[in-house]
Design a protein around this motif. Structure first.
Motif, PDB file in Angstrom:
ATOM      1  N   ALA A  93       1.147   0.517   4.565  1.00 43.04           N
ATOM      2  CA  ALA A  93       0.710   0.068   3.245  1.00 43.04           C
ATOM      3  C   ALA A  93       1.716   0.454   2.162  1.00 43.04           C
ATOM      4  O   ALA A  93       2.029  -0.357   1.277  1.00 43.04           O
ATOM      5  N   TYR A 115       3.855  -2.195  -0.135  1.00 43.13           N
ATOM      6  CA  TYR A 115       3.772  -2.145  -1.592  1.00 43.13           C
ATOM      7  C   TYR A 115       5.154  -1.948  -2.212  1.00 43.13           C
ATOM      8  O   TYR A 115       5.512  -2.625  -3.182  1.00 43.13           O
ATOM      9  N   LEU A 137      -2.530  -6.554  -0.499  1.00 42.05           N
ATOM     10  CA  LEU A 137      -2.578  -5.308   0.260  1.00 42.05           C
ATOM     11  C   LEU A 137      -4.023  -4.853   0.445  1.00 42.05           C
ATOM     12  O   LEU A 137      -4.411  -4.418   1.539  1.00 42.05           O
ATOM     13  N   LEU A 174      -5.744  -4.290   4.127  1.00 41.03           N
ATOM     14  CA  LEU A 174      -6.299  -2.997   4.521  1.00 41.03           C
ATOM     15  C   LEU A 174      -7.817  -3.019   4.664  1.00 41.03           C
ATOM     16  O   LEU A 174      -8.403  -2.092   5.211  1.00 41.03           O
ATOM     17  N   THR A 207      -7.084   1.026  -2.974  1.00 46.32           N
ATOM     18  CA  THR A 207      -5.747   0.556  -2.630  1.00 46.32           C
ATOM     19  C   THR A 207      -4.701   1.123  -3.581  1.00 46.32           C
ATOM     20  O   THR A 207      -3.547   1.309  -3.195  1.00 46.32           O
ATOM     21  N   TYR A 217      -1.680   3.779  -3.081  1.00 47.06           N
ATOM     22  CA  TYR A 217      -0.361   3.470  -2.544  1.00 47.06           C
ATOM     23  C   TYR A 217       0.659   3.200  -3.639  1.00 47.06           C
ATOM     24  O   TYR A 217       1.849   3.154  -3.369  1.00 47.06           O
TER      25      TYR A 217
END
Length: 86
Positions: free
Chosen positions: A37, A41, A50, A54, A62, A65
């Protein structure tokens, strides 16, 4: 597209890490997921995409990240003993 259950990913990771003789105390399926991840990113993948990849319910999950820079990743990799293997 059907999602893979996290237990299945864990079992696959354990099986192949044994074959590859990877130290399971330093690597895990969770670390692999986090690295995946973070790298996506850092390469410009949209946060909403993303989130979808995930399977997060909330964007705030999220967003963790976004706090890891490419330099932090590089430093972490260079500190690891496997980065010195030639």
């Amino acid at each position: 597209m059907e999602r893979i259950h996290k237990r299945t990913v864990h079992e696959i990771f354990i099986r192949y890490s044994k074959v590859a003789r990877i130290d399971q105390q330093h690597f895990s399926a969770h670390k692999l997921r986090h690295t995946f991840a973070t790298l996506l990113y850092s390469q410009g993948v949209d946060l909403l995409q993303l989130k979808s990849l995930l399977g997060h319910a909330h964007l705030s999950t999220t967003e963790i990240y976004t706090h890891t820079s490419a330099n932090q990743l590089k430093e972490a990799i260079m500190k690891h003993p496997l980065s010195r293997i030639e």
